[in-house]
Design an enzyme around this catalytic site. Sequence first.
Site: not given
Ligand code: IFM
Length: 475
Positions: A164, A366
């Site tokens: 990210e 994710e």
């Molecule tokens: O916790 C975060 C993660 O570090 C990166 N993606 C989103 C998740 C949820 O907020």
Amino acid sequence: MSKLPTDFFFGAAMSGPQTEGAWRRFGKVDNLWDTWSNERIEDFHNRVGSYAGNDFTDRHNEDFAILRDLGLTSWRTSIQWSRLMDADGRVNPEGAAYYHELFADAKKAGLETFVCLYHFDMPTYLFRRGGWDSREVVEAYGNYARAALEEFGGEIKYWFTFNEPVVEPQNRYTFGAWYPFHHDFAEARRVQYGISLAHCLGVAAFRDLQAAGTVRPDAKIGLINCFTPPYTRENPSEADLEAVRMTDGIDNRWWLDLVTKGTLPQDVMATLAERGVDVPVRPGDEQILAQGRVDWLGFNYYHPARVQAPSSDTDEYGNPVFASEYVWPDAVMNESRGWEIYPKGIYDFAMTMKRDYPDLEWYVSENGIGIEGEDSSKDASGAIQDDYRIDFVGQHLQWIAKAIEDGAKCRGYHYWAVIDNWSWNNAFKNRYGFVEVNLSDNYSRHLKKSASWLREVATTHEIAPHSEGFVSESA
Ligand code: IFM
């Protein structure tokens, strides 16, 4: 009933700083999360700072057994830069031993390990030298990536340079939400550019070391981003479409162009320059950027971006504004997190990928739902009754199955976070897990209702509809 391909993988996403804890063990130096926790613990939910993670360091074998019991065969974590390297930029032997043992234990448990090299965890001593706005730090990342690939390149098949990369420019430098709490759009773009160059140095190190036989020949390298499929209102004006172009350009296309073409989107760079935002391009950078092409991509999907024409040209800090939020009247919200739940966004992104970046393979790296106050949905046996999680994941998987049927090159799914973990300054406020971590009982692990549903899906690859639609009030 939707069906996912048999060679589609299911696994768990997590990160070093959110799970490991052990903040000063194994020779780890401080990163910005430790520094922020030390300086302003009151900023963290219930004053829970970065120190203990979810106790993964001491419980990782128990956690691996849980993941396997749930039918999962892979997991992603991140190496913490602040654990692997000392403050002189040399490998810390204790940190290296820590990760060798972790990866060996995962293998023994039957889990394939995916490694990301950076998950928002800038070492503090490097932040003090300018962080991502400094070429010295960009080069230090290249040195760190090379060292990690030399150390673990024979063991690990799936590598990622960054998780990210849009988030630090936003949360640290634009919204003032994370340490060092800045509100400077131009600085955020310089940081974004520094991260882009660092990504390329990481890929270049990977390619060199693979050619030299240090990195295994079947290994792949990629980048993970939280892409946000962009939407605007019905019957948009030209200014609304322009807001979409720049939002999509900075948050999505910037990275997609970098990892497929080895360039940054020229229309975005031109608009930034017109608005006086300088990206510090130096002679030779073009060659560095050209090395950014990856083997595949990770797509973290939580919510779409809904934007419209900006209500003013600049914000209260004098930053240029390219878009305002558009509140879609039909939006279903996860109120705990303030994020819209829109499962079809995953399909729309898949179709954009198919159209604009047709050769690139990807996976959902994710996806998940974090809910506050889950304790109140415990049944008599003490198990959390999280039907909303089954709805959320089921619907996203159904859209993924449809996207694959329609030609998307999506190869797998990692849920965030199968076991509850520490979520930055929200700490343990919102729980994401299929597995509860009980903070009042020494971080003990307990399956939630959704865990048996996950086990069934991960082992059969079949997704039966759980309800008619997302039950928003459960959230
Ligand atoms: O916790 C975060 C993660 O570090 C990166 N993606 C989103 C998740 C949820 O907020």
